[in-house]
Design a protein around this motif. Structure first.
Motif, PDB file in Angstrom:
ATOM      1  N   GLN A   6      -0.317   6.905  -0.923  1.00 27.82           N
ATOM      2  CA  GLN A   6      -1.439   5.968  -0.927  1.00 27.82           C
ATOM      3  C   GLN A   6      -1.108   4.866  -1.910  1.00 27.82           C
ATOM      4  O   GLN A   6      -1.034   5.102  -3.108  1.00 27.82           O
ATOM      5  N   ASP A   7      -0.877   3.693  -1.404  1.00 28.37           N
ATOM      6  CA  ASP A   7      -0.609   2.547  -2.263  1.00 28.37           C
ATOM      7  C   ASP A   7      -1.908   1.760  -2.342  1.00 28.37           C
ATOM      8  O   ASP A   7      -2.265   1.049  -1.406  1.00 28.37           O
ATOM      9  N   PRO A   8      -2.655   1.901  -3.442  1.00 28.11           N
ATOM     10  CA  PRO A   8      -3.988   1.296  -3.507  1.00 28.11           C
ATOM     11  C   PRO A   8      -3.987  -0.230  -3.412  1.00 28.11           C
ATOM     12  O   PRO A   8      -4.967  -0.811  -2.973  1.00 28.11           O
ATOM     13  N   LEU A   9      -2.901  -0.878  -3.796  1.00 28.18           N
ATOM     14  CA  LEU A   9      -2.866  -2.342  -3.771  1.00 28.18           C
ATOM     15  C   LEU A   9      -1.915  -2.906  -2.721  1.00 28.18           C
ATOM     16  O   LEU A   9      -2.045  -4.060  -2.329  1.00 28.18           O
ATOM     17  N   ASN A  10      -0.940  -2.125  -2.291  1.00 21.87           N
ATOM     18  CA  ASN A  10       0.003  -2.551  -1.261  1.00 21.87           C
ATOM     19  C   ASN A  10       0.592  -3.926  -1.567  1.00 21.87           C
ATOM     20  O   ASN A  10       0.550  -4.845  -0.747  1.00 21.87           O
ATOM     21  N   LEU A  11       1.147  -4.065  -2.771  1.00 16.48           N
ATOM     22  CA  LEU A  11       1.677  -5.350  -3.227  1.00 16.48           C
ATOM     23  C   LEU A  11       3.030  -5.645  -2.592  1.00 16.48           C
ATOM     24  O   LEU A  11       3.859  -4.752  -2.413  1.00 16.48           O
ATOM     25  N   SER A  12       3.258  -6.906  -2.316  1.00 13.72           N
ATOM     26  CA  SER A  12       4.542  -7.345  -1.765  1.00 13.72           C
ATOM     27  C   SER A  12       5.571  -7.485  -2.886  1.00 13.72           C
ATOM     28  O   SER A  12       5.208  -7.506  -4.073  1.00 13.72           O
ATOM     29  N   ASP A  13       6.829  -7.620  -2.520  1.00 16.15           N
ATOM     30  CA  ASP A  13       7.882  -7.862  -3.511  1.00 16.15           C
ATOM     31  C   ASP A  13       7.541  -9.085  -4.359  1.00 16.15           C
ATOM     32  O   ASP A  13       7.672  -9.064  -5.580  1.00 16.15           O
TER      33      ASP A  13
END
Length: 133
Positions: A6-13
């Motif tokens: 579970q990636d709560p923020l799902n940030l890009s590179d």
């Protein structure tokens, strides 16, 4: 509900790169912390080993640094963290996830694994072992 994957923020590179360059979020010790884990096999380590590498600080201090960085990221992005199993805010897994295959090391310590997009950002920035970008 499990916290695994579970990636709560799902940030890009690119978002990670901006955050890593922001000294208000990643100070010297924060960069050293992620640089140490980045240099480990599979980009993972226990908080205890991170603490040993950063001058012998406690696992609790490493956990506090991780939490502090996560709180700053949530504040900067104006987002709310997910809740943990006790109804409190879960901050620990912004930078890290656990290893689904092997949750604990040989000492019984929980394994923290850097998020793939954070690993990619660190590769692009060519972070050094001493935490310098």
């Amino acid at each position: 509900m499990s916290w695994h994957n579970q990636d709560p923020l799902n940030l890009s590179d690119e978002e990670w790169i901006d955050l890593l360059k922001d000294k208000d979020i990643f100070d010297e010790i924060g960069l050293k912390m992620v640089a140490f884990v980045f240099a480990q096999p599979n980009c993972q380590s226990s908080a205890t080993k991170i603490g040993e590498a950063l001058g012998g600080v406690s696992q609790q201090q490493v956990t506090a640094w991780n939490r502090s960085i996560a709180i700053k990221i949530y504040q900067k992005l104006r987002k709310e963290p997910p809740l943990n199993s006790k109804g409190g805010k879960r901050y620990w897994n912004v930078l890290f996830d656990g290893d689904v295959e092997r949750e604990f090391d040989e000492m019984g310590k929980f394994i923290w694994k850097l998020r793939p997009s954070l690993v990619s950002a660190l590769q692009q920035l060519r972070i050094r072992d001493d935490g310098n970008l």
